[in-house]
Design a protein around this motif. Structure first.
Motif, PDB file in Angstrom:
ATOM      1  N   GLY A 117      14.710  18.615   6.484  1.00  0.00           N
ATOM      2  CA  GLY A 117      16.028  18.816   5.891  1.00  0.00           C
ATOM      3  C   GLY A 117      16.407  17.725   4.932  1.00  0.00           C
ATOM      4  N   GLY A 118      17.607  17.206   5.076  1.00  0.00           N
ATOM      5  CA  GLY A 118      18.082  16.168   4.180  1.00  0.00           C
ATOM      6  C   GLY A 118      18.129  14.806   4.822  1.00  0.00           C
ATOM      7  N   GLU A 119      17.261  14.579   5.820  1.00  0.00           N
ATOM      8  CA  GLU A 119      17.314  13.330   6.568  1.00  0.00           C
ATOM      9  C   GLU A 119      16.644  12.167   5.857  1.00  0.00           C
ATOM     10  OE1 GLU A 119      16.180  13.778  10.687  1.00  0.00           O
ATOM     11  OE2 GLU A 119      16.728  15.903  10.641  1.00  0.00           O
ATOM     12  N   GLY A 120      15.917  12.410   4.782  1.00  0.00           N
ATOM     13  CA  GLY A 120      15.328  11.322   4.018  1.00  0.00           C
ATOM     14  C   GLY A 120      13.910  10.998   4.417  1.00  0.00           C
ATOM     15  N   TYR A 121      13.630   9.704   4.660  1.00  0.00           N
ATOM     16  CA  TYR A 121      12.255   9.233   4.823  1.00  0.00           C
ATOM     17  C   TYR A 121      12.170   8.192   5.941  1.00  0.00           C
ATOM     18  CZ  TYR A 121      12.544  10.560  -0.160  1.00  0.00           C
ATOM     19  OH  TYR A 121      12.794  11.199  -1.345  1.00  0.00           O
ATOM     20  N   VAL A 122      10.942   8.035   6.437  1.00  0.00           N
ATOM     21  CA  VAL A 122      10.594   6.893   7.281  1.00  0.00           C
ATOM     22  C   VAL A 122       9.441   6.165   6.614  1.00  0.00           C
ATOM     23  CG1 VAL A 122       9.666   6.096   9.481  1.00  0.00           C
ATOM     24  CG2 VAL A 122      11.362   7.926   9.441  1.00  0.00           C
ATOM     25  N   LEU A 123       9.642   4.888   6.323  1.00  0.00           N
ATOM     26  CA  LEU A 123       8.589   4.034   5.781  1.00  0.00           C
ATOM     27  C   LEU A 123       8.056   3.182   6.926  1.00  0.00           C
ATOM     28  CD1 LEU A 123       6.899   2.519   3.678  1.00  0.00           C
ATOM     29  CD2 LEU A 123       8.961   1.237   3.050  1.00  0.00           C
ATOM     30  N   ASN A 124       6.769   3.351   7.231  1.00  0.00           N
ATOM     31  CA  ASN A 124       6.159   2.677   8.376  1.00  0.00           C
ATOM     32  C   ASN A 124       5.133   1.665   7.899  1.00  0.00           C
ATOM     33  OD1 ASN A 124       4.864   1.995  10.822  1.00  0.00           O
ATOM     34  ND2 ASN A 124       5.289   4.014  11.673  1.00  0.00           N
ATOM     35  N   PHE A 125       5.347   0.403   8.256  1.00  0.00           N
ATOM     36  CA  PHE A 125       4.353  -0.643   8.017  1.00  0.00           C
ATOM     37  C   PHE A 125       3.546  -0.847   9.301  1.00  0.00           C
ATOM     38  CE2 PHE A 125       7.765  -1.772   5.010  1.00  0.00           C
ATOM     39  CZ  PHE A 125       7.034  -1.860   3.835  1.00  0.00           C
TER      40      PHE A 125
ATOM     41  N   GLU B 277       7.266  -8.392   6.563  1.00  0.00           N
ATOM     42  CA  GLU B 277       7.931  -9.686   6.425  1.00  0.00           C
ATOM     43  C   GLU B 277       6.986 -10.848   6.761  1.00  0.00           C
ATOM     44  OE1 GLU B 277      10.700 -10.266   5.128  1.00  0.00           O
ATOM     45  OE2 GLU B 277      11.809  -8.373   5.169  1.00  0.00           O
ATOM     46  N   ALA B 278       6.093 -10.641   7.712  1.00  0.00           N
ATOM     47  CA  ALA B 278       5.185 -11.707   8.125  1.00  0.00           C
ATOM     48  C   ALA B 278       4.226 -12.117   7.024  1.00  0.00           C
ATOM     49  CB  ALA B 278       4.403 -11.276   9.364  1.00  0.00           C
ATOM     50  N   MET B 279       4.030 -11.239   6.039  1.00  0.00           N
ATOM     51  CA  MET B 279       3.072 -11.502   4.969  1.00  0.00           C
ATOM     52  C   MET B 279       3.724 -12.045   3.698  1.00  0.00           C
ATOM     53  SD  MET B 279       0.147 -10.806   6.231  1.00  0.00           S
ATOM     54  CE  MET B 279       0.667 -11.187   7.906  1.00  0.00           C
ATOM     55  N   ARG B 280       5.024 -12.200   3.698  1.00  0.00           N
ATOM     56  CA  ARG B 280       5.698 -12.708   2.499  1.00  0.00           C
ATOM     57  C   ARG B 280       5.165 -14.089   2.115  1.00  0.00           C
ATOM     58  NH1 ARG B 280      10.255 -10.515   0.275  1.00  0.00           N
ATOM     59  NH2 ARG B 280      11.310  -8.824   1.397  1.00  0.00           N
ATOM     60  N   GLY B 281       4.998 -14.288   0.802  1.00  0.00           N
ATOM     61  CA  GLY B 281       4.567 -15.583   0.313  1.00  0.00           C
ATOM     62  C   GLY B 281       3.081 -15.844   0.440  1.00  0.00           C
ATOM     63  N   GLN B 282       2.309 -14.804   0.701  1.00  0.00           N
ATOM     64  CA  GLN B 282       0.858 -14.948   0.743  1.00  0.00           C
ATOM     65  C   GLN B 282       0.223 -13.681   0.182  1.00  0.00           C
ATOM     66  OE1 GLN B 282      -0.810 -14.704   4.884  1.00  0.00           O
ATOM     67  NE2 GLN B 282       1.364 -14.726   5.458  1.00  0.00           N
ATOM     68  N   PRO B 283      -1.041 -13.741  -0.229  1.00  0.00           N
ATOM     69  CA  PRO B 283      -1.685 -12.563  -0.810  1.00  0.00           C
ATOM     70  C   PRO B 283      -1.670 -11.381   0.162  1.00  0.00           C
ATOM     71  CG  PRO B 283      -2.991 -14.516  -1.243  1.00  0.00           C
ATOM     72  CD  PRO B 283      -1.920 -14.929  -0.275  1.00  0.00           C
TER      73      PRO B 283
ATOM     74  N   ALA C 229      -9.779  -8.319  -0.935  1.00  0.00           N
ATOM     75  CA  ALA C 229      -9.314  -9.163   0.167  1.00  0.00           C
ATOM     76  C   ALA C 229     -10.159 -10.432   0.274  1.00  0.00           C
ATOM     77  CB  ALA C 229      -9.375  -8.375   1.475  1.00  0.00           C
ATOM     78  N   GLN C 230     -11.468 -10.295   0.055  1.00  0.00           N
ATOM     79  CA  GLN C 230     -12.350 -11.455   0.114  1.00  0.00           C
ATOM     80  C   GLN C 230     -12.040 -12.440  -1.011  1.00  0.00           C
ATOM     81  OE1 GLN C 230     -14.813 -12.188   2.439  1.00  0.00           O
ATOM     82  NE2 GLN C 230     -14.975 -14.148   1.384  1.00  0.00           N
ATOM     83  N   MET C 231     -11.825 -11.925  -2.227  1.00  0.00           N
ATOM     84  CA  MET C 231     -11.587 -12.791  -3.383  1.00  0.00           C
ATOM     85  C   MET C 231     -10.262 -13.534  -3.298  1.00  0.00           C
ATOM     86  SD  MET C 231     -12.994 -10.789  -6.771  1.00  0.00           S
ATOM     87  CE  MET C 231     -12.268  -9.195  -6.395  1.00  0.00           C
ATOM     88  N   THR C 232      -9.257 -12.901  -2.701  1.00  0.00           N
ATOM     89  CA  THR C 232      -7.905 -13.450  -2.733  1.00  0.00           C
ATOM     90  C   THR C 232      -7.431 -14.002  -1.397  1.00  0.00           C
ATOM     91  OG1 THR C 232      -6.926 -11.295  -2.225  1.00  0.00           O
ATOM     92  CG2 THR C 232      -7.264 -11.826  -4.560  1.00  0.00           C
ATOM     93  N   GLY C 233      -8.175 -13.720  -0.327  1.00  0.00           N
ATOM     94  CA  GLY C 233      -7.707 -14.102   0.994  1.00  0.00           C
ATOM     95  C   GLY C 233      -6.552 -13.248   1.483  1.00  0.00           C
ATOM     96  N   ALA C 234      -6.429 -12.045   0.909  1.00  0.00           N
ATOM     97  CA  ALA C 234      -5.289 -11.179   1.236  1.00  0.00           C
ATOM     98  C   ALA C 234      -5.459 -10.502   2.591  1.00  0.00           C
ATOM     99  CB  ALA C 234      -5.115 -10.115   0.151  1.00  0.00           C
ATOM    100  N   LYS C 235      -4.333 -10.271   3.242  1.00  0.00           N
ATOM    101  CA  LYS C 235      -4.273  -9.416   4.409  1.00  0.00           C
ATOM    102  C   LYS C 235      -4.011  -7.982   3.956  1.00  0.00           C
ATOM    103  CE  LYS C 235      -4.660 -12.296   7.937  1.00  0.00           C
ATOM    104  NZ  LYS C 235      -5.747 -12.166   8.952  1.00  0.00           N
ATOM    105  N   VAL C 236      -4.466  -7.022   4.744  1.00  0.00           N
ATOM    106  CA  VAL C 236      -4.244  -5.608   4.458  1.00  0.00           C
ATOM    107  C   VAL C 236      -3.227  -5.064   5.445  1.00  0.00           C
ATOM    108  CG1 VAL C 236      -5.277  -3.302   4.373  1.00  0.00           C
ATOM    109  CG2 VAL C 236      -6.554  -5.279   3.496  1.00  0.00           C
ATOM    110  N   VAL C 237      -2.105  -4.577   4.915  1.00  0.00           N
ATOM    111  CA  VAL C 237      -1.052  -3.964   5.729  1.00  0.00           C
ATOM    112  C   VAL C 237      -0.876  -2.526   5.259  1.00  0.00           C
ATOM    113  CG1 VAL C 237       1.411  -3.965   6.306  1.00  0.00           C
ATOM    114  CG2 VAL C 237       0.155  -6.124   6.185  1.00  0.00           C
TER     115      VAL C 237
END
Length: 289
Positions: A229-237, A101-107, A212-220
């Motif tokens: 089992g059937g517990e699904g997934y964890v998405l970790n940023f 969320e902290a990176m929204r609206g930027q490269p 990252a250099q060309m665009t000023g992007a952050k890497v997350v």
């Protein structure tokens, strides 16, 4: 015809309870381990290179578990490709969302190594934001079109073939679209270098720091784990990398590989071992495969 029949079966199994789909994937993984001799050989070579201190029986057990995870991830795409956003989201728990969320609206570069759950994470991200990403053309034109359609079913995703290069990616990033980038497969060293991966020189893209250099992007970094089992997934940023790019592409690539190694050690059965990660050898060095 065989591919279309397989797709029909995938479309049908999405109606099953998720635990049943997991069981189907595990069963297919056991079968694939027995039948896919060439992929089994590649996986074993990779494990021997990356875990030389592991016993043969431990590597065999790990590879069997990987086949199950790999085929489970494949079976679960029936849900990712055809089920509702609500069902998909009910299966995914998010950790570290503040880093995204902290990176929204930027490269932004979402560094997404090849773990078997990466497609689930990608589908969640696509529901939050339009993105840009690359894809590999399949031998089957029908399958390529299907993959493009299903990976762009939410929002307005921009997918470009690797052959199109980085220009359209850079354009999208300059419009503040996140770039979903899995840079950890052997694409030769035209745009990379041999960088150690588990101590073995591996053809590694050095383009992350250049983009990252060309665009000023952050890497997350973004890693998705399949749960039991059937517990699904964890998405970790993970937190955005500080002091990146450093001005040294090789040092940055070493940092990237070291990060991926740490994540592999946390769940080795879920990394994509069936790819010929060490195919491109330094000049004069014998081939592994």
């Amino acid at each position: 015809m065989l591919i279309r029949l397989g797709v029909l079966v995938f479309w049908l199994i999405r109606f099953l309870p998720f635990r049943a789909i997991v069981a189907i994937g595990n069963g297919l993984g056991r079968l694939a381990y027995l039948l896919a001799a060439e992929r089994r050989r590649v996986g074993m070579i990779n494990l021997q290179l990356c875990f030389p201190d592991m016993t043969d029986s431990a590597r065999e057990s790990l590879l069997r578990r990987h086949f199950m995870m790999f085929m489970r991830g494949l079976a679960e795409r029936s849900v990712l490709w055809w089920s509702s956003a609500g069902r998909i989201n009910s299966l995914i728990r998010i950790e570290g969302i503040e880093h995204f969320e902290a990176m929204r609206g930027q490269p932004l570069i979402l560094l997404t190594p090849h773990f078997v759950g990466m497609d689930a994470g990608g589908q969640w991200v696509a529901q939050q934001s339009d993105t840009v990403c690359m894809y590999a053309r399949q031998k089957s034109g029908y399958l390529t079109r299907l993959l493009l359609d299903k990976r762009s079913r939410f929002g307005s995703q921009r997918l470009y073939a690797r052959q199109e290069g980085l220009r359209p990616i850079i354009r999208g990033m300059r419009e503040n679209l996140p770039f979903i980038y899995p840079p950890d497969q052997d694409q030769g060293i035209k745009d990379g270098a041999h960088i150690p991966f588990f101590g073995v020189p591996a053809a590694t893209m050095t383009s992350v720091s250049r983009i990252a250099q060309m665009t000023g992007a952050k890497v997350v970094p973004s890693i998705t784990r399949l749960l039991p089992g059937g517990e699904g997934y964890v998405l970790n940023f993970y937190p955005a990398w500080e002091d990146f790019p450093s001005g040294d592409d090789i040092a940055d690539a070493r940092r990237m590989n070291a990060f991926i190694e740490d994540r592999v050690r946390e769940m080795p059965e879920q990394y994509f071992w069936l790819h010929k990660r060490f195919k491109t050898r330094p000049e004069g060095e014998a081939k592994f495969y």
